[in-house]
Design a protein around this motif. Structure first.
Motif, PDB file in Angstrom:
ATOM      1  N   GLU A 196       0.823  -1.209   0.000  1.00 59.93           N
ATOM      2  CA  GLU A 196       0.000   0.000   0.000  1.00 59.93           C
ATOM      3  C   GLU A 196       0.858   1.260   0.000  1.00 59.93           C
ATOM      4  O   GLU A 196       0.559   2.235  -0.705  1.00 59.93           O
ATOM      5  N   MET A 197       1.928   1.265   0.769  1.00 61.57           N
ATOM      6  CA  MET A 197       2.771   2.453   0.832  1.00 61.57           C
ATOM      7  C   MET A 197       3.563   2.655  -0.459  1.00 61.57           C
ATOM      8  O   MET A 197       3.873   3.792  -0.833  1.00 61.57           O
ATOM      9  N   LYS A 198       3.879   1.593  -1.154  1.00 61.55           N
ATOM     10  CA  LYS A 198       4.527   1.752  -2.455  1.00 61.55           C
ATOM     11  C   LYS A 198       3.604   2.456  -3.430  1.00 61.55           C
ATOM     12  O   LYS A 198       4.040   3.329  -4.202  1.00 61.55           O
ATOM     13  N   LEU A 199       2.335   2.121  -3.401  1.00 56.13           N
ATOM     14  CA  LEU A 199       1.367   2.799  -4.265  1.00 56.13           C
ATOM     15  C   LEU A 199       1.211   4.269  -3.874  1.00 56.13           C
ATOM     16  O   LEU A 199       1.131   5.147  -4.732  1.00 56.13           O
ATOM     17  N   VAL A 200       1.189   4.519  -2.567  1.00 54.61           N
ATOM     18  CA  VAL A 200       1.025   5.901  -2.091  1.00 54.61           C
ATOM     19  C   VAL A 200       2.228   6.757  -2.483  1.00 54.61           C
ATOM     20  O   VAL A 200       2.076   7.878  -3.009  1.00 54.61           O
ATOM     21  N   VAL A 201       3.440   6.255  -2.236  1.00 49.82           N
ATOM     22  CA  VAL A 201       4.645   7.028  -2.556  1.00 49.82           C
ATOM     23  C   VAL A 201       4.757   7.253  -4.058  1.00 49.82           C
ATOM     24  O   VAL A 201       5.115   8.348  -4.508  1.00 49.82           O
ATOM     25  N   LEU A 202       4.441   6.241  -4.851  1.00 40.85           N
ATOM     26  CA  LEU A 202       4.477   6.396  -6.308  1.00 40.85           C
ATOM     27  C   LEU A 202       3.509   7.478  -6.760  1.00 40.85           C
ATOM     28  O   LEU A 202       3.844   8.331  -7.599  1.00 40.85           O
TER      29      LEU A 202
END
Length: 536
Positions: free
Chosen positions: A295-301
């Protein structure tokens, strides 16, 4: 905002609306409810259709006035009044006590729009003690007459202090008021001792309106209380935050302490943003919790994409790219070390407890590299990643020594590079594209069957089109070498190999059907032979 002019208030023909007044224990504050103004505006709107008239009652109903002696002393002492000019003329004995005269209510049809009240009278402080009238002329077409105290206005407002210092007139007007309701509330706050408690009942939007009027009136204590409210109250949504910041920035030249509010959106950073971004990416890359990391990879991207579309700072973009590439190199180094461990001869004989952490870490590092490559491709700066990946022949050589279930994540990275080149998201040099195909196409073909059936996010058609387009960017001789090697694999394993027939057909036509160079050469020679000779 609005201009002030001194004048005597002329009595109009329209009636003056009585307004309910809020009273503090000190007996000083009175401020009409916001609903009063809203109802007044609605009543003046010509679009409002009157309700059908009800038949008049035969006997008028008279309201009885409760004697003052029956009231509690505290209320009779502190209650302020808002009465009409007509009531003051006809009922002088009751106006001073804060109560209106008995009214006779007839149940008649609703009055016409042109007969609706367009004036409001409000009295501040102890009844009968005001010594100046302030008339607010609103742009909505109605006026509000405030019975106020000269010393209160001059003590709290630099605007009134400047205008009233040399004026002795009994009344004044402020014309073209954009927000009459807020003007009245702001003047009422000059009588209020507990301003913070009153502001706590308001929302951010209303406090911003009060702040704007307080700024115009030079009401410093009100401005400070509004700032304290805005510093502590939550802001809901980007639009409200933008309104608050815009209003606060306008006050910087007023000498008001706005920094506590602005610290919510801009801080005195002790560490550079570079270190902060690097720390965030490092936390995401090293997380072992699958759902949180995903989830955080999607948010940071997404946030990096938004930041790139808004920011025009080239140096900030370079810093971000440098951080991402540094993380890529770190992941590649870790991945190579893990592959070396997994490729050792006795690795398969080890216990599950010793093998599992290595295999799990390989999956994690491969997933991290895929995420970083996605960021770089989205920012259109992934060319250097293609160079780094194409030069990892040692990693590619170790690839065949690992079980397919442990290595296929690496082929996902290769596939993403081919897709990016095929879509034009990255444009590496010819030598890089050629080396990338020679180094990683065979490992990808070996893992292809597993990728199709074991990787849910794998899109076969997109990957095959990307590989084919990448091959077709090379010189014709290189296209032939790679496609003939592919043809041998495809004829052996069939559907377990990428289907590059479309690229094969393009290469075929370029080679056998449309040999441009030879054709152009023959045309050029024919043109020279038929060129007419000039002269006799």
């Amino acid at each position: 905002m609005a201009e002030i002019r001194l004048a005597r208030l002329e009595q109009g023909q329209t009636k003056i609306k009585n307004v309910p007044i809020a009273v503090t224990p000190e007996g000083f504050w009175c401020c009409p409810s916001p609903v009063v103004f809203q109802k007044t505006l609605k009543s003046q709107n010509p679009l409002n259709k009157p309700k059908p008239a009800s038949p008049p009652s035969k006997i008028p109903v008279e309201k009885k006035l409760t004697p003052v002696t029956d009231r509690k002393p505290a209320l009779s002492r502190s209650r302020s009044a808002a009465v009409s000019d007509d009531d003051r003329k006809g009922n002088a004995d009751t106006s001073g006590s804060g109560y209106s005269a008995p009214e006779v209510v007839h149940r008649t049809s609703r009055p016409k729009v042109e007969n609706m009240p367009r004036k409001i009278a409000i009295e501040f402080g102890e009844p009968g003690t005001s010594n100046i009238k302030v008339v607010l002329l609103g742009k909505q077409g109605f006026s509000v007459k405030l019975s106020v105290h000269r010393n209160v206005l001059m003590d709290n407002s630099t605007f009134f202090a400047n205008k009233l210092s040399d004026q002795e007139g009994p009344s004044m007007e402020i014309g073209d008021c954009e927000d009459v309701e807020i003007y009245v509330e702001t003047v009422g706050l000059m009588y209020c001792k507990e301003m913070k408690q009153w502001l706590m009942k308001q929302n951010v939007s209303r406090v911003l309106r009060i702040l704007k009027v307080a700024e115009f009136l030079g009401f410093k204590s009100c401005m400070q209380s509004c700032l304290e409210y805005l510093e502590a109250a939550p802001w809901v949504g980007d639009e409200e935050e933008e309104k608050v910041v815009t209003s606060i920035l306008r006050l910087q030249s007023e000498g008001i302490g706005v920094s506590p509010v602005l610290k919510r959106v801009s801080a005195d950073v002790s560490k550079p943003h570079k270190d902060t971004l690097s720390h965030i990416i490092e936390l995401v890359l090293r997380s072992n919790e699958e759902r949180g990391r995903r989830e955080m990879k999607l948010v940071v991207l997404r946030l990096l994409r938004e930041n790139q579309s808004v920011s025009s700072n080239a140096s900030a973009a370079d810093i971000c790219n440098e951080i991402i590439y540094s993380s890529c190199r770190s992941c590649l180094t870790s991945l190579l070390f893990l592959f070396q461990q997994a490729a050792e001869t006795d690795f398969t004989d080890r216990s599950v407890d010793r093998k599992e952490p290595v295999l799990k870490q390989i999956t994690l590092e491969a997933d991290n590299l895929s995420w970083l490559l996605e960021i770089l491709a989205d920012r259109q700066v992934a060319d250097e990643f293609a160079v780094m990946w194409s030069k990892h022949q040692e990693l590619a050589a170790l690839h065949a020594k690992l079980p397919i279930v442990s290595r296929y994540h690496i082929s996902c990275i290769t596939a993403r590079l081919f897709v990016g080149i095929g879509k034009g998201e990255l444009l590496p040099a010819k030598d890089t594209r050629k080396l990338l195909l020679h180094t990683w196409l065979e490992p990808l073909i070996n893992d292809y069957s597993w990728l199709k059936h074991g990787c849910g996010s794998f899109d076969r058609k997109v990957v095959e089109e990307g590989i084919g387009r990448t091959i077709l960017t090379l010189p014709l001789e290189d296209q032939q070498s790679i496609l003939l090697t592919w043809l041998g694999s495809f004829l052996k394993v069939g559907d377990s190999c990428p289907n590059l027939q479309r690229a094969f057909e393009v290469w075929w036509r370029r080679t056998f059907v449309r040999p441009y160079i030879e054709t152009q050469g023959s045309i050029h020679s024919q043109d020279c032979s038929i060129t007419p000779q000039l002269g006799p």
